[in-house]
Scaffold this active site. Structure first.
Site, PDB file in Angstrom:
ATOM      1  N   GLU A 292       1.154   5.541   1.152  1.00 13.57           N
ATOM      2  CA  GLU A 292       0.668   6.542   2.101  1.00 13.57           C
ATOM      3  C   GLU A 292       0.420   7.931   1.510  1.00 13.57           C
ATOM      4  OE1 GLU A 292       3.845   5.188   2.102  1.00 13.57           O
ATOM      5  OE2 GLU A 292       5.332   6.705   2.630  1.00 13.57           O
TER       6      GLU A 292
ATOM      7  N   GLU B 202      10.283   4.477   7.167  1.00  9.42           N
ATOM      8  CA  GLU B 202       9.772   3.097   7.138  1.00  9.42           C
ATOM      9  C   GLU B 202      10.043   2.341   8.442  1.00  9.42           C
ATOM     10  OE1 GLU B 202       7.593   2.397   5.274  1.00  9.42           O
ATOM     11  OE2 GLU B 202       7.853   3.624   3.480  1.00  9.42           O
TER      12      GLU B 202
ATOM     13  N   ALA C 226       0.844  -1.186   0.000  1.00  6.74           N
ATOM     14  CA  ALA C 226       0.000   0.000   0.000  1.00  6.74           C
ATOM     15  C   ALA C 226       0.877   1.232   0.000  1.00  6.74           C
ATOM     16  CB  ALA C 226      -0.901   0.017   1.230  1.00  6.74           C
TER      17      ALA C 226
ATOM     18  N   GLU D  84       0.004   2.738   6.980  1.00  5.49           N
ATOM     19  CA  GLU D  84      -0.135   3.854   6.031  1.00  5.49           C
ATOM     20  C   GLU D  84      -0.689   5.092   6.735  1.00  5.49           C
ATOM     21  OE1 GLU D  84       1.474   3.176   3.485  1.00  5.49           O
ATOM     22  OE2 GLU D  84       1.390   0.996   3.693  1.00  5.49           O
TER      23      GLU D  84
HETATM   24  N1  PHE Z   1       5.792   3.504   1.183  1.00  4.02           N
HETATM   25  C1  PHE Z   1       5.011   2.302   1.103  1.00  4.02           C
HETATM   26  C2  PHE Z   1       4.860   1.815   2.538  1.00  4.02           C
HETATM   27  O1  PHE Z   1       5.730   1.284   3.146  1.00  4.02           O
HETATM   28  C3  PHE Z   1       5.618   1.225   0.304  1.00  4.02           C
HETATM   29  C4  PHE Z   1       5.719   1.488  -1.160  1.00  4.02           C
HETATM   30  C5  PHE Z   1       6.938   1.812  -1.714  1.00  4.02           C
HETATM   31  C6  PHE Z   1       4.617   1.385  -1.961  1.00  4.02           C
HETATM   32  C7  PHE Z   1       7.050   2.049  -3.069  1.00  4.02           C
HETATM   33  C8  PHE Z   1       4.731   1.596  -3.315  1.00  4.02           C
HETATM   34  C9  PHE Z   1       5.949   1.918  -3.863  1.00  4.02           C
HETATM   35  O2  PHE Z   1       3.924   2.032   3.166  1.00  4.02           O
HETATM   36 ZN    ZN Z   2       5.742   2.387   4.897  1.00  4.45          ZN
END
Ligand code: PHE
Ligand code: ZN
Length: 883
Positions: free
Chosen positions: A270, A326, A268, A304
């Protein structure tokens, strides 16, 4: 086209952008094959950049339609333009505007980056570098702007039009078209941009924030599936409340939208105010989702949402800082799940994932620091190391500083860096300032790859009533990092008496809550007033992401199983005994080791299974084959590991069978279905009990009895956990005949023909059978009408499960598994490089295999490396894997 070795981006070469973008006004005319994007950018030179530098905007497969500066069209000689770059040699040195028109084809976008269509729904994915596939831009996270987005579309095709921020206008247009305007007042990097247009259904709820602001929450899904979005909506509300209560963080827009799409490369995303999800992590019903699906949905919805503060309000200066958002956000979602469910069980599950994915990564050719120093393709760094080990670092920080100082540091971080693009140094400085503690050595956790090893030995002096623990730490070399320094390792510990009683003991140098901070290469800890030789319980709650070795015999470990006050270490002790039995099996004719484990588990089940079934289910699950392979470490033979594990499983099953049969009956539920953690725990224990019962030798338990139990559970199931649990047993357990297996597989296929997410389970199950026929079966399933190489979930379910979840068949001695996966990687690479690169990481353990398999794996990797025109994603992984 020959594959170029891609350019390396280095953290040490970070420079601020020469220009900044303060405002972005987008006007997007959605069309299946010719979407027009007009972007008006308000630019100015960055005081921190190079004066008079050219303006170089990023692009990716873009087609420029027109370009104007301060409203005046630019002449041919004023700029140069290619699909991947737009350069203006001499831009104004005062604020100016650029109006850029591009044309893109969302239907042809099979990479699922930028603007694409999924089941006819227009959606976007911009992290990390997808915005440049929509318009030319300074596509880097330290360029933060406020955005307005006007979206225009055919009303019949896309009645729902969503953007970032708050809705400000909408209306009808001639020719069956309509529009919506969205305004996002919060400055953000381009990777958080999103839009959605489609014919979607929704569930909604009003939320009032802690300061009394009203927010409209909505989850949008494929029409007809609305009721399956209720659980996600509920999880969202609980997440919002939790973040207010635990971190003091409030939501900051009038609306919060979640959209589920069926084609998505990751879990997903954010995007500000408009999270876009793989529908696998939104849609759930009693009939179609397992308990673990429900738990994942809850965790990812929370993850998210939590990014709104850790990621969006405070973002990353550059992609090297990815763990800043992250790792911290994973830590936050783990804490949320622990508060909503059972802390001990959540911790064990998190560690299982960490060991399976991160420890494996950290010991192979792709090992990298939590904050990498260089990359060639950033998509390849959304890894278990950045996410899971990143979260462990935050947990250790909290353990070392204590609850209060950790909270003070977080508060300082939120206030000091709000609306900024920050670094790991910025983050750690907040904790230093809030606690007064020097975190210089702690920061090494971000810099050093590899899993530290901690060796401990205990020495008891009866006369002096003294007990001493000697610790030594070392970290093995990893690619590019031959020599390692000692890190700070928080070791939560306690002493347990031979019968589980408290043996006292005070130690100098122990933090009050029983944590020893090991910071030197070797050190000792001495306890005074210890009345009897104790059994040390170390690394309680898995207080640090290390490999621990301790010279405890089986009897001592089994005492911990029964008596440790720490749930994690009770589980760990049982796992340690099991691992020892599988790596150093009992001699033929001597089964004392396995008998002792079985007896301890039987006693445990008798007293505790009914009280905490979720924990009991974890206690009965043997360490996975990948973990045993890591323990062996070299010349690995996956068939031998599988055989050893199966033998131990059968042995345990036969001892435990009477108790398991009783438990299954006791746990059978007469209550209506509920996905809550308590009910899920009961189902988990019933399922593992069934699995063990069906593994017994027919001499102990007649096979037709196992078949009858399995068939009954399948046929009578009122929920997916029970049904899939039975199917799983039918397909894997030695005690089940082919007829039942075929009947249930066929029934499942017909019953769920219209359910793509359930069919994924059907594909994955068949791909993970540890039998020689599986590869042919997988190839046959690729021709099933329900299979498609265009849908990432389907590819992961069938090919991914074979490559990542089936150690004996992927690692077939004849190399056919490697060859098959290599061919799939090459095919996928031409349409979806991210997906292909991810699949390729299945080869990350190839160097520890026995020589025959090692040579075959190498040949498959070299076959990939030799292909011309590889994507940057696959070229990067294959080159590092072979290096
Ligand atoms: N940023 C998202 C998450 O960890 C992961 C993600 C990275 C989704 C790259 C799509 C593309 O919540
Ligand atoms: Zn994330």
């Amino acid at each position: 086209m020959r594959t170029e070795t891609p350019q390396t981006i280095r953290l040490s070469e970070y420079r601020p952008s020469d220009y900044l973008i303060d405002r972005v006004d987008l006007d997007i005319h959605l069309d299946p094959t010719a979407t027009r994007v007009r972007a008006m950018l308000a630019l100015r030179p960055n005081p921190a950049g190079t004066p008079g530098a050219p303006l170089v905007l990023d692009g990716d497969e873009l087609q420029l339609e027109s370009l104007a500066l301060d409203g005046k069209p630019l002449m041919q000689g004023d700029y140069t333009c290619a699909p991947d770059k737009l350069t203006i040699a001499q831009p104004p040195q005062d604020p100016f505007s650029l109006t850029i028109e591009t044309r893109i084809d969302p239907t042809a976008n099979t990479k699922l980056m930028g603007l694409y269509r999924s089941n006819g729904v227009y959606c976007t994915q911009c992290e990390a570098e997808g915005f440049r596939r929509i318009t030319y831009f300074l596509d880097r996270p330290d360029v933060m702007a406020v955005y307005t987005t006007r979206i225009e579309a055919n009303r019949a095709e896309a009645p729902v039009l969503l953007g970032n921020g708050n809705p400000v206008a909408s209306g009808e247009l001639p020719g069956g078209r309509h529009f919506a305007v969205w305004d996002d007042p919060h400055p953000k990097p381009s990777y958080l941009f999103a839009l959605v247009g489609g014919d979607l259904g929704s569930v909604t709820r009003a939320f009032v924030t802690m300061s009394g602001r009203k927010v409209d929450l909505a989850v949008h899904v494929e029409r007809g599936k609305e009721s399956r979005a209720d659980y996600a909506l509920d999880a969202l509300e609980r997440s919002m409340r939790w973040d207010e209560k635990v971190f003091g963080r409030e939501y900051d827009l009038d609306v919060f939208n979640i959209v589920a799409v069926s084609d998505f490369n990751m879990g997903a995303m954010e995007n500000k105010g408009l999270n876009i999800f793989n529908d696998k992590y939104v849609l759930a019903s009693q009939e179609t989702a397992t308990d673990s699906d429900f738990a994942h949905i809850e965790a990812i919805i929370a993850h998210e949402y939590f990014h709104n503060w850790t990621g969006n309000r405070i973002t990353c200066r550059d992609w090297f800082q990815l763990c800043l958002k992250e790792g911290l956000t994973v830590f936050r979602d783990q804490e949320f799940s622990s508060d909503e469910r059972s802390r001990g069980v959540e911790r064990i599950n998190a560690v299982r994932t960490l060991r399976a994915r991160q420890f494996t990564e950290d010991s192979g050719p792709l090992a990298h620091p939590v904050r990498p120093r260089e990359y060639r393709e950033i998509n390849n760094f959304y890894t278990a190391t950045v996410y899971e080990k990143g979260a462990e670092i935050i947990r250790m920080l909290k353990t070392l500083l204590g609850e209060a100082a950790f909270k003070a540091g977080m508060d300082l971080y939120f206030s000091r860096h709000d609306n900024q693009a920050a670094t790991i140094e910025d983050f750690l400085t907040c904790f230093r300032d809030a606690s007064g503690r020097d975190l210089t050595q702690f920061a090494l956790w971000y810099e050093q790859a590899g899993t530290p090893r901690v060796a401990v030995s205990g020495h008891y002096d009866a006369d002096a009533r003294r007990y001493r623990l000697d610790f030594a730490q070392s970290t093995p070399p990893t690619p590019g990092q031959a020599v390692k320094q000692p890190v700070v390792i928080p070791i939560a510990l306690g002493l347990v008496g031979p019968n589980g009683e408290d043996v006292g003991g005070e130690a100098q140098g122990l933090e009050t809550d029983g944590v020893f901070a090991l910071s030197r290469a070797s050190d000792s800890l001495t306890f005074e007033n210890v009345s009897a030789p104790p059994i040390p319980s170390l690394l309680r709650g898995f207080s640090a992401p290390v490999r621990l070795s301790l010279d405890l015999d089986d009897a001592a470990l089994l005492t911990l199983v029964r008596h440790d006050s720490d749930a994690f270490n009770r589980w760990q002790a049982a796992q340690s005994v099991a691992t020892r039995l599988m790596t150093r099996p009992d001699r033929p004719g001597d089964s004392r080791g396995a008998d002792a484990l079985a007896k301890a588990l039987d006693g445990f089940l008798a007293e505790e299974a009914e009280g905490d079934p979720a924990f009991a289910a974890l206690m009965l699950a043997l360490p996975p084959e990948t973990e045993i392979a890591q323990e062996i470490g070299a010349d690995v033979d996956p068939d031998a590991i599988h055989a050893a594990r199966t033998a131990l499983k059968i042995h345990l099953a036969e001892t435990l069978a009477p108790r398991l049969a009783t438990l299954r009956a006791q746990l059978a539920s007469s209550r209506p279905y509920s996905p809550d953690a308590g009910s899920a725990g009961r189902r988990a224990l019933r399922n593992i009990a069934l699995d063990l019962l069906a593994s017994c030798d027919p001499a102990i338990r007649p096979a037709d009895e196992a078949e009858a139990m399995t068939a009954a559970q399948y046929d009578e199931a009122d929920n997916m956990t029970d049904r899939l649990g039975a199917l799983n047993v039918a397909i894997h357990a030695p005690g089940i005949g082919e007829a039942l297996r075929d009947r249930l597989l066929a029934d499942f296929r017909t019953r769920f023909t219209e359910e793509p997410l359930v069919l994924d389970k059907w594909f994955a199950l068949q791909a993970s059978v540890a039998e020689p026929g599986t590869l042919a079966r997988v190839q046959e399933l690729m021709r099933d009408t329900a299979f498609s190489l265009n849908n990432p979930n389907r590819v992961r379910a069938l090919i991914g499960a074979f490559a990542m979840n089936n150690p004996t068949q992927f690692n077939r001695a004849d190399g056919a598994g490697y060859h098959f996966v290599a061919e799939q990687v090459l095919t996928l690479d031409t349409r979806n490089p991210q997906l292909a690169a991810r699949l390729l990481t299945a080869f990350n353990t190839w160097r520890v295999l026995e020589p025959g398999r090692r040579a075959k794996a190498r040949a498959a990797l070299e076959h990939i490396a030799a292909r011309d025109g590889l994507s940057r994603d696959v070229a990067d992984i294959v080159q590092r894997t072979l290096a």
